[in-house]
Design a protein around this motif. Structure first.
Motif, PDB file in Angstrom:
ATOM      1  N   VAL A 187      30.860 -16.713 -19.762  1.00 56.08           N
ATOM      2  CA  VAL A 187      32.301 -16.770 -19.578  1.00 56.08           C
ATOM      3  C   VAL A 187      32.600 -17.346 -18.201  1.00 56.08           C
ATOM      4  O   VAL A 187      31.869 -17.102 -17.230  1.00 56.08           O
ATOM      5  N   THR A 188      33.652 -18.136 -18.128  1.00 55.19           N
ATOM      6  CA  THR A 188      34.133 -18.695 -16.876  1.00 55.19           C
ATOM      7  C   THR A 188      35.563 -18.234 -16.647  1.00 55.19           C
ATOM      8  O   THR A 188      36.335 -18.094 -17.594  1.00 55.19           O
ATOM      9  N   VAL A 197      35.158 -18.554 -23.022  1.00 57.73           N
ATOM     10  CA  VAL A 197      33.855 -18.077 -23.475  1.00 57.73           C
ATOM     11  C   VAL A 197      33.137 -19.226 -24.192  1.00 57.73           C
ATOM     12  O   VAL A 197      33.718 -19.873 -25.075  1.00 57.73           O
ATOM     13  N   TYR A 198      31.879 -19.461 -23.806  1.00 58.29           N
ATOM     14  CA  TYR A 198      31.109 -20.579 -24.350  1.00 58.29           C
ATOM     15  C   TYR A 198      29.856 -20.094 -25.066  1.00 58.29           C
ATOM     16  O   TYR A 198      29.244 -19.093 -24.669  1.00 58.29           O
ATOM     17  N   ASN A 199      29.484 -20.831 -26.105  1.00 59.50           N
ATOM     18  CA  ASN A 199      28.183 -20.676 -26.737  1.00 59.50           C
ATOM     19  C   ASN A 199      27.174 -21.429 -25.880  1.00 59.50           C
ATOM     20  O   ASN A 199      27.296 -22.640 -25.682  1.00 59.50           O
ATOM     21  N   VAL A 200      26.186 -20.724 -25.344  1.00 52.22           N
ATOM     22  CA  VAL A 200      25.251 -21.336 -24.411  1.00 52.22           C
ATOM     23  C   VAL A 200      24.404 -22.417 -25.077  1.00 52.22           C
ATOM     24  O   VAL A 200      24.130 -23.468 -24.486  1.00 52.22           O
ATOM     25  N   ILE A 206      34.175 -20.987 -27.562  1.00 53.72           N
ATOM     26  CA  ILE A 206      34.438 -20.223 -28.776  1.00 53.72           C
ATOM     27  C   ILE A 206      35.720 -19.394 -28.671  1.00 53.72           C
ATOM     28  O   ILE A 206      36.275 -18.984 -29.684  1.00 53.72           O
ATOM     29  N   SER A 207      36.201 -19.145 -27.455  1.00 54.34           N
ATOM     30  CA  SER A 207      37.483 -18.451 -27.312  1.00 54.34           C
ATOM     31  C   SER A 207      38.051 -18.698 -25.929  1.00 54.34           C
ATOM     32  O   SER A 207      37.313 -18.918 -24.968  1.00 54.34           O
ATOM     33  N   ILE A 208      39.381 -18.690 -25.841  1.00 57.28           N
ATOM     34  CA  ILE A 208      40.095 -18.842 -24.576  1.00 57.28           C
ATOM     35  C   ILE A 208      40.912 -17.580 -24.362  1.00 57.28           C
ATOM     36  O   ILE A 208      41.671 -17.157 -25.247  1.00 57.28           O
ATOM     37  N   SER A 232      42.615 -10.205 -11.907  1.00 55.96           N
ATOM     38  CA  SER A 232      43.548 -11.293 -11.609  1.00 55.96           C
ATOM     39  C   SER A 232      44.439 -10.995 -10.403  1.00 55.96           C
ATOM     40  O   SER A 232      44.652  -9.832 -10.036  1.00 55.96           O
ATOM     41  N   SER A 233      44.971 -12.076  -9.843  1.00 48.74           N
ATOM     42  CA  SER A 233      45.938 -11.937  -8.753  1.00 48.74           C
ATOM     43  C   SER A 233      47.288 -11.434  -9.251  1.00 48.74           C
ATOM     44  O   SER A 233      48.176 -11.156  -8.434  1.00 48.74           O
ATOM     45  N   ASP A 234      47.476 -11.294 -10.566  1.00 53.00           N
ATOM     46  CA  ASP A 234      48.734 -10.744 -11.098  1.00 53.00           C
ATOM     47  C   ASP A 234      48.750  -9.213 -11.057  1.00 53.00           C
ATOM     48  O   ASP A 234      49.621  -8.572 -11.639  1.00 53.00           O
ATOM     49  N   ARG A 235      47.737  -8.619 -10.375  1.00 53.88           N
ATOM     50  CA  ARG A 235      47.636  -7.175 -10.149  1.00 53.88           C
ATOM     51  C   ARG A 235      47.167  -6.403 -11.371  1.00 53.88           C
ATOM     52  O   ARG A 235      47.252  -5.167 -11.395  1.00 53.88           O
ATOM     53  N   THR A 236      46.666  -7.092 -12.375  1.00 54.69           N
ATOM     54  CA  THR A 236      46.153  -6.406 -13.561  1.00 54.69           C
ATOM     55  C   THR A 236      44.725  -6.849 -13.861  1.00 54.69           C
ATOM     56  O   THR A 236      44.263  -7.900 -13.411  1.00 54.69           O
ATOM     57  N   CYS A 237      44.039  -6.012 -14.614  1.00 54.54           N
ATOM     58  CA  CYS A 237      42.808  -6.392 -15.299  1.00 54.54           C
ATOM     59  C   CYS A 237      43.096  -6.359 -16.793  1.00 54.54           C
ATOM     60  O   CYS A 237      43.957  -5.600 -17.260  1.00 54.54           O
ATOM     61  N   ARG A 238      42.379  -7.177 -17.529  1.00 50.51           N
ATOM     62  CA  ARG A 238      42.548  -7.191 -18.978  1.00 50.51           C
ATOM     63  C   ARG A 238      41.191  -7.067 -19.655  1.00 50.51           C
ATOM     64  O   ARG A 238      40.190  -7.597 -19.174  1.00 50.51           O
ATOM     65  N   LEU A 239      41.202  -6.357 -20.773  1.00 59.94           N
ATOM     66  CA  LEU A 239      40.020  -6.163 -21.599  1.00 59.94           C
ATOM     67  C   LEU A 239      40.159  -7.026 -22.843  1.00 59.94           C
ATOM     68  O   LEU A 239      41.208  -7.014 -23.499  1.00 59.94           O
ATOM     69  N   TRP A 240      39.085  -7.802 -23.174  1.00 60.81           N
ATOM     70  CA  TRP A 240      39.173  -8.808 -24.233  1.00 60.81           C
ATOM     71  C   TRP A 240      38.057  -8.652 -25.253  1.00 60.81           C
ATOM     72  O   TRP A 240      36.955  -8.219 -24.922  1.00 60.81           O
ATOM     73  N   ASN A 241      38.357  -9.061 -26.493  1.00 64.56           N
ATOM     74  CA  ASN A 241      37.332  -9.234 -27.517  1.00 64.56           C
ATOM     75  C   ASN A 241      36.672 -10.590 -27.298  1.00 64.56           C
ATOM     76  O   ASN A 241      37.349 -11.619 -27.234  1.00 64.56           O
ATOM     77  N   VAL A 242      35.350 -10.608 -27.162  1.00 62.90           N
ATOM     78  CA  VAL A 242      34.633 -11.839 -26.811  1.00 62.90           C
ATOM     79  C   VAL A 242      34.783 -12.913 -27.874  1.00 62.90           C
ATOM     80  O   VAL A 242      35.048 -14.085 -27.564  1.00 62.90           O
ATOM     81  N   GLU A 243      34.607 -12.559 -29.126  1.00 64.00           N
ATOM     82  CA  GLU A 243      34.556 -13.562 -30.188  1.00 64.00           C
ATOM     83  C   GLU A 243      35.930 -14.083 -30.583  1.00 64.00           C
ATOM     84  O   GLU A 243      36.086 -15.261 -30.903  1.00 64.00           O
ATOM     85  N   THR A 244      36.950 -13.212 -30.563  1.00 64.50           N
ATOM     86  CA  THR A 244      38.274 -13.625 -31.027  1.00 64.50           C
ATOM     87  C   THR A 244      39.207 -14.038 -29.892  1.00 64.50           C
ATOM     88  O   THR A 244      40.215 -14.714 -30.120  1.00 64.50           O
ATOM     89  N   GLY A 245      38.921 -13.588 -28.670  1.00 63.70           N
ATOM     90  CA  GLY A 245      39.805 -13.859 -27.552  1.00 63.70           C
ATOM     91  C   GLY A 245      41.020 -12.952 -27.508  1.00 63.70           C
ATOM     92  O   GLY A 245      41.916 -13.155 -26.687  1.00 63.70           O
ATOM     93  N   GLU A 246      41.063 -11.928 -28.365  1.00 61.95           N
ATOM     94  CA  GLU A 246      42.204 -11.016 -28.395  1.00 61.95           C
ATOM     95  C   GLU A 246      42.199 -10.110 -27.173  1.00 61.95           C
ATOM     96  O   GLU A 246      41.149  -9.577 -26.769  1.00 61.95           O
ATOM     97  N   CYS A 247      43.369  -9.930 -26.561  1.00 60.70           N
ATOM     98  CA  CYS A 247      43.503  -8.980 -25.465  1.00 60.70           C
ATOM     99  C   CYS A 247      43.603  -7.572 -26.043  1.00 60.70           C
ATOM    100  O   CYS A 247      44.529  -7.267 -26.802  1.00 60.70           O
ATOM    101  N   LEU A 248      42.662  -6.717 -25.684  1.00 63.41           N
ATOM    102  CA  LEU A 248      42.615  -5.365 -26.222  1.00 63.41           C
ATOM    103  C   LEU A 248      43.422  -4.375 -25.394  1.00 63.41           C
ATOM    104  O   LEU A 248      43.956  -3.399 -25.930  1.00 63.41           O
ATOM    105  N   GLN A 249      43.507  -4.629 -24.085  1.00 65.30           N
ATOM    106  CA  GLN A 249      44.212  -3.685 -23.225  1.00 65.30           C
ATOM    107  C   GLN A 249      44.492  -4.332 -21.878  1.00 65.30           C
ATOM    108  O   GLN A 249      43.714  -5.157 -21.387  1.00 65.30           O
TER     109      GLN A 249
END
Length: 301
Positions: A187-188, A197-200, A206-208, A232-249
């Motif tokens: 991930v970058t 997220v990239y397939n090595v 595979i997801s943005i 992030s500089s927006d004062r939050t952290c986010r939790l993501w699903n790797v394969e789908t790119g969905e923000c979980l929290q």
């Protein structure tokens, strides 16, 4: 070279005066010191930017704005060797799993792979058109990745020093890179407010990860590789699903930009570090702030 406005990005953060320096002396909990200094080492002639332990725990590396990295014996505090060859600040360094190689990334647009035992440089990884911001070995130590302000990441063969793939897609500088534990995903994160997220094996994206409103300075995979945390500089952290790119929290509570985040070994706890002079510890289910008068677990002097 690729440039960008001076008020943003990695170089800007390194040039800022330390805020609340007298407050960040040691981790305290409930008013009591919970850690003590084991060893102090005599550092280089300029600011230390990055540090890393070998996986064996007997060697520590420091990277500095004096263009060098140094290796130290953890028990004695003695300097083992100096890694010289970069022509600008060293801002990232990592040991491989075996602890016999170290990777350094520099503002001179290159990364270098070194022999830990002798201090000799195996390869200079040249090809980026801008400053290196981040580096990492995969678990096997056969590959490494570099991120750059030229808006790309590059995948390298450690045994030959050859670039295997250039990963494109970001519209601003790449600030952090990270492999998962198996090395089949990386991930970058970028100042363009996204992570990718990239397939090595194929180099395909595979997801943005879209949702932050500020640059993402840090990314980290959960131990099982199913989730990613972004800071992030927006004062939050986010939790993501790797394969789908969905923000979980979305983890909210810090009062200023967040520079660092990490999972624990089990993957059920996250720690975040912010410019607001606090760290917060978040417990799973999903991730709730650890109780501290409902304000999260913020530790500070």
């Amino acid at each position: 070279d690729i440039g960008r406005p001076q008020e943003r990005g990695l170089r800007h953060r390194l040039q800022q005066p330390v805020r609340g320096q007298d407050r960040h002396r040691q981790l305290r909990q409930d008013g009591e010191a919970v850690g003590r200094q084991h060893r102090a080492v005599l550092g280089p002639s300029d600011k230390i930017v990055c540090v890393a332990f070998s996986s064996q725990g007997n060697t520590v590396a420091t990277g500095s704005m004096d263009n060098t990295a140094k290796l130290w014996d953890v028990e004695t505090g003695q300097q083992l060797c100096t890694l010289e060859g970069h022509t600008a600040e060293i801002v990232s360094l990592n040991f491989n799993t075996d602890g016999d190689k170290i990777l350094t990334g520099s503002f001179d647009n290159t990364a270098k792979v070194w022999d830990v035992k002798t201090g000799a440089c195996f390869y200079t990884l040249a090809g980026h058109r801008g400053e290196i911001s981040s580096t990492q070995f995969d678990f096997t130590g056969d590959y490494c990745v570099t991120g750059s302000i030229d808006r790309t990441a590059k995948l390298w063969d450690v045994n030959s020093g050859q670039c295997m793939e250039t990963l494109r897609g970001h519209s601003d500088e790449v600030l952090d890179v990270c492999f998962n534990s198996t090395g089949n995903r990386l991930v970058t994160s970028s100042a363009d407010c996204t992570a990718r997220v990239y397939n090595v094996m194929t180099g395909a994206c595979i997801s943005i990860l879209i949702g932050h409103e500020g640059e993402i300075s840090k990314v980290h995979f959960s131990p099982n590789g199913a989730k990613i945390i972004t800071a992030s500089s927006d004062r939050t952290c986010r939790l993501w699903n790797v394969e789908t790119g969905e923000c979980l929290q979305v983890l909210e509570g810090h009062g200023d930009e967040i520079f660092s985040c990490a999972f624990n070994y089990e993957g059920d706890t996250i720690i975040t570090g912010s410019k607001d002079n606090t760290c917060r510890i978040w417990k799973d289910n999903f991730f709730m702030p650890q109780d501290d008068e409902d304000e999260g677990a913020g530790y500070e002097d």
